[in-house]
Write an enzyme that holds these catalytic residues in place. Structure first.
Site, PDB file in Angstrom:
ATOM      1  N   LYS A  64       0.788  -1.229   0.280  1.00 33.28           N
ATOM      2  CA  LYS A  64       0.118  -0.079  -0.083  1.00 33.28           C
ATOM      3  C   LYS A  64       0.894   1.370   0.093  1.00 33.28           C
ATOM      4  O   LYS A  64       2.141   1.288   0.296  1.00 33.28           O
ATOM      5  CB  LYS A  64      -1.096   0.138   1.224  1.00 33.28           C
TER       6      LYS A  64
HETATM    7  C1  LIG Z   1      -5.695  -3.909   1.346  1.00 34.33           C
HETATM    8  C2  LIG Z   1      -7.004  -3.486   1.358  1.00 34.33           C
HETATM    9  C3  LIG Z   1      -7.767  -4.212   2.496  1.00 34.33           C
HETATM   10  C4  LIG Z   1      -6.960  -4.969   3.556  1.00 34.33           C
HETATM   11  O1  LIG Z   1      -6.145  -4.390   4.399  1.00 34.33           O
HETATM   12  P1  LIG Z   1      -4.906  -5.497   4.879  1.00 34.33           P
HETATM   13  O2  LIG Z   1      -4.187  -4.528   5.810  1.00 34.33           O
HETATM   14  O3  LIG Z   1      -4.470  -6.271   3.671  1.00 34.33           O
HETATM   15  O4  LIG Z   1      -5.885  -6.352   5.918  1.00 34.33           O
HETATM   16  C5  LIG Z   1      -9.115  -3.767   2.708  1.00 34.33           C
HETATM   17  N1  LIG Z   1      -9.719  -3.092   1.527  1.00 34.33           N
HETATM   18  C6  LIG Z   1      -8.963  -2.594   0.381  1.00 34.33           C
HETATM   19  C7  LIG Z   1      -9.833  -1.956  -0.452  1.00 34.33           C
HETATM   20  C8  LIG Z   1      -7.696  -3.084   0.374  1.00 34.33           C
HETATM   21  O5  LIG Z   1      -7.094  -2.665  -0.741  1.00 34.33           O
END
Ligand SMILES: *Cc1c(COP(=O)(O)O)cnc(C)c1O
Length: 376
Positions: free
Chosen positions: A186
């Site tokens: 991210k």
């Molecule tokens: C990455 C993501 C999540 C979950 O986050 P994690 O930290 O991987 O659990 C939830 N919603 C969206 C849209 C994402 O891209």
């Protein structure tokens, strides 16, 4: 070769990471979870955003789960969620015993279509859960209006949009609560798992704080006010994120700059069946740069031959996944088409200008097979 997932995300931070680990590991408090660094990290995010509360937790998925739980979502309830997106959008709902109801997407932003969402509202609907996708925020003014008109809770999945701003309001503060994810890939990714709940509602903040540590209130140990989770936050992660936080705006700016360059290069490619994502800055946050291509698989192979790594987010809509087939009713033609046409290009901030130009050149040199007669 330009990889899609770079292996040198944190090379520049290696020395700092070792220093932080040493500082924490030899420090006087010997506290490795939910300590002073987590508190400072939460405070800095809260002040930066102007939120009522920010609660750091173990992942973006856990942040969604705890918010749904705090909103008392359970058996018999429905949550309207996008048909196109990542698994947590549906899995968090199912895991609480509720039913995800999938809405189709807007063909330009790829985010949940408010009009389709409205048609899916039933007496069982409890929460609207739009998600920001790739580089575009969902139509939050429309969802805010929809939630108010139908008396629904509004949970904003802003996991990929930290730093994005729509009409002057930051991603995460449009809903009653939003989430961020710090998983490596991210935009504010880190050295492990992590996430945060951000909210303008102090009550929700308090509820999530308790849920994060098995329903304790943070004062009296082993008094469990409610059934919760282990979603605690790591002190090393807090130190590393505090170190990386001041550089986030510049990294997001670099991503936006690369996206603007790609868009300028790809806008003339309609004849080749290539369509760039919506540009500009309002309601944008350039986490993943997804273009659409009629001959997507051929374009992907062409780019691989040119040494450009790409990725398909997402190869099938959520209701078409075996895991969610049982709760899927309806049809989602725009999500289906997106899953066939979408292709993500590298956009991480440490790409050099030369690499960015090479990637764009490779896309522009793609010659698609002619569309079968009568289809276009
Ligand atoms: C990455 C993501 C999540 C979950 O986050 P994690 O930290 O991987 O659990 C939830 N919603 C969206 C849209 C994402 O891209």
């Amino acid at each position: 070769m330009v990889p899609f997932f770079p292996d040198d995300l944190f090379t520049a931070d290696r020395e700092v990471l070792l220093d932080l680990l040493y500082e924490l590991g030899t420090g006087p408090s010997q506290r490795f979870i939910l300590g002073e660094h987590t508190a400072r990290f939460e405070r800095e995010l809260r002040e930066q955003l102007g939120a009522a509360d920010v609660v750091a937790c173990s992942s973006g998925t856990s942040a969604l789960t705890m918010l749904l739980h705090a909103m008392e979502v359970g058996p018999g309830d429905e949550v309207i969620t996008p048909a196109f997106g990542c698994a947590p959008l549906a899995a968090t709902v199912v895991n609480l015993g509720a039913r995800p109801v999938f809405a189709d997407i807007d063909p330009v932003t790829m985010t949940m279509d408010p009009e389709h969402a409205e048609r899916l509202i039933s007496p069982r609907t409890k929460v609207l859960m739009p998600a920001h996708m790739f580089s575009a925020m969902a139509d939050m003014p429309a969802f805010t209006d929809l939630a108010a008109r139908h008396g629904l809770r509004l949970l904003e999945d802003s996991a990929v949009a930290q730093g994005g701003v729509l009409d002057g309001r930051p991603a995460g503060l449009w809903g009653e609560a939003g989430v961020y994810s710090f998983v490596q890939v991210k935009t504010f990714g880190s050295i492990g798992e992590g996430g945060a709940v951000v909210t303008k509602d102090p009550e929700l903040g308090r509820a999530v704080r308790m849920l994060r540590n098995h329903g304790q209130d943070g004062r009296t140990r082993f008094r469990h006010h409610r059934i919760g989770y282990n979603s605690r936050f790591d002190e090393l992660m807090a130190l590393f994120q505090l170190h990386r936080l001041p550089g986030l705006p510049a990294r997001l700016e670099r991503r936006a700059h690369i996206a603007a360059y790609y868009n300028a290069r790809f806008e003339p490619l309609a004849e080749q069946g290539i369509q760039p994502p919506p540009g500009g800055r309002n309601g944008r946050c350039y986490y993943v740069y997804c273009l659409r291509a009629r001959g997507r698989d051929e374009l992907q192979q062409h780019l691989a031959r040119q040494g450009v790594g790409t990725h398909v987010y997402y190869p099938r809509p959520l209701p078409r996944q075996p895991a969610f087939a049982a709760c899927a009713r309806g049809s989602w033609p725009r999500a289906e088409l997106a899953s066939q046409e979408i292709l993500a290009l590298p956009i991480y901030p440490h790409l050099t200008d030369t690499q960015v130009e090479r990637i764009a050149d490779a896309v522009c040199s793609f010659v698609p097979a002619p569309a079968p007669a009568g289809t276009r």
